[in-house]
Scaffold this active site. Sequence first.
Site, PDB file in Angstrom:
ATOM      1  N   CYS A 102       8.086  -4.286   4.765  1.00  0.00           N
ATOM      2  CA  CYS A 102       7.295  -5.245   4.001  1.00  0.00           C
ATOM      3  C   CYS A 102       7.802  -5.137   2.576  1.00  0.00           C
ATOM      4  O   CYS A 102       7.549  -4.143   1.903  1.00  0.00           O
ATOM      5  CB  CYS A 102       5.800  -4.958   4.054  1.00  0.00           C
ATOM      6  SG  CYS A 102       4.884  -6.057   2.953  1.00  0.00           S
ATOM      7  N   CYS A 105       4.676  -5.292  -0.097  1.00  0.00           N
ATOM      8  CA  CYS A 105       3.717  -4.179  -0.213  1.00  0.00           C
ATOM      9  C   CYS A 105       3.871  -3.249   0.987  1.00  0.00           C
ATOM     10  O   CYS A 105       4.838  -2.512   1.051  1.00  0.00           O
ATOM     11  CB  CYS A 105       2.301  -4.699  -0.377  1.00  0.00           C
ATOM     12  SG  CYS A 105       1.879  -6.108   0.669  1.00  0.00           S
ATOM     13  N   SER A 106       2.943  -3.290   1.931  1.00  0.00           N
ATOM     14  CA  SER A 106       3.051  -2.352   3.055  1.00  0.00           C
ATOM     15  C   SER A 106       2.416  -2.919   4.313  1.00  0.00           C
ATOM     16  O   SER A 106       1.813  -2.190   5.084  1.00  0.00           O
ATOM     17  CB  SER A 106       2.397  -1.026   2.684  1.00  0.00           C
ATOM     18  OG  SER A 106       1.041  -1.262   2.319  1.00  0.00           O
ATOM     19  N   CYS A 107       2.547  -4.227   4.545  1.00  0.00           N
ATOM     20  CA  CYS A 107       1.970  -4.842   5.738  1.00  0.00           C
ATOM     21  C   CYS A 107       2.586  -4.204   6.983  1.00  0.00           C
ATOM     22  O   CYS A 107       3.791  -3.956   7.027  1.00  0.00           O
ATOM     23  CB  CYS A 107       2.230  -6.345   5.731  1.00  0.00           C
ATOM     24  SG  CYS A 107       1.469  -7.150   4.306  1.00  0.00           S
TER      25      CYS A 107
HETATM   26 FE    FE Z   1       2.562  -5.907   2.715  1.00  0.00          FE
END
Ligand code: FE
Length: 194
Positions: A102, A105-107
């Site tokens: 991602c 961000c951190s999906c």
């Molecule tokens: Fe994300």
Amino acid sequence: MSDAGDSEREPSIRAEALEALLIERGLLTTADVDAVVEQYNERIGPLNGARVVARAWSDPAYRARLLEDGTAAIAELGFGGAQTDKLVVVPNTTTVHNLVVCTLCSCYPWAVLGLPPRWYKDPAYRSRAVREPRALLREFGLVLADHVEIRVWDSSAEVRYLVLPERPAPLAGLDEAALVAHVTRDAMIGVARP
Ligand code: FE
């Protein structure tokens, strides 16, 4: 209005505040919280994904459904919600290797992989996965032949990805239950092979 970064950060700040308050009131202990996190991280999470992959390795019809509609196929095994409203499963082949990131961000597909590892949220991983995936994978210990194409999938709030690794040849004789133990979280992100 907040940007995407803020909207990702804010829930974690709220969660920390809530945790602190509940501990202060004696309603919760740090150990309780750690136990839940560990359960998502180590057990519920990657184990769910491992069951999906083991089923796909054992049942060609399930594999086809999984590649057609990931969300519907994991629901057959009782998995869903937790950020997998639109799950896309990408299969590795002898000539294509898939890698999930991602960049924003951190999906991450929580319902099948649990919580993301720390390095998944690292800015270096997020940029290098796109810029120099082959070198990045080498640092993870995964050396791909030059003829193998690397496809990088950028997760988002709308779409999450799961890598379907190839079943290693030595596992050909194992049944579905035995295969589960060979499917790792890292293989389903694409930074390793089973
Ligand atoms: Fe994300």
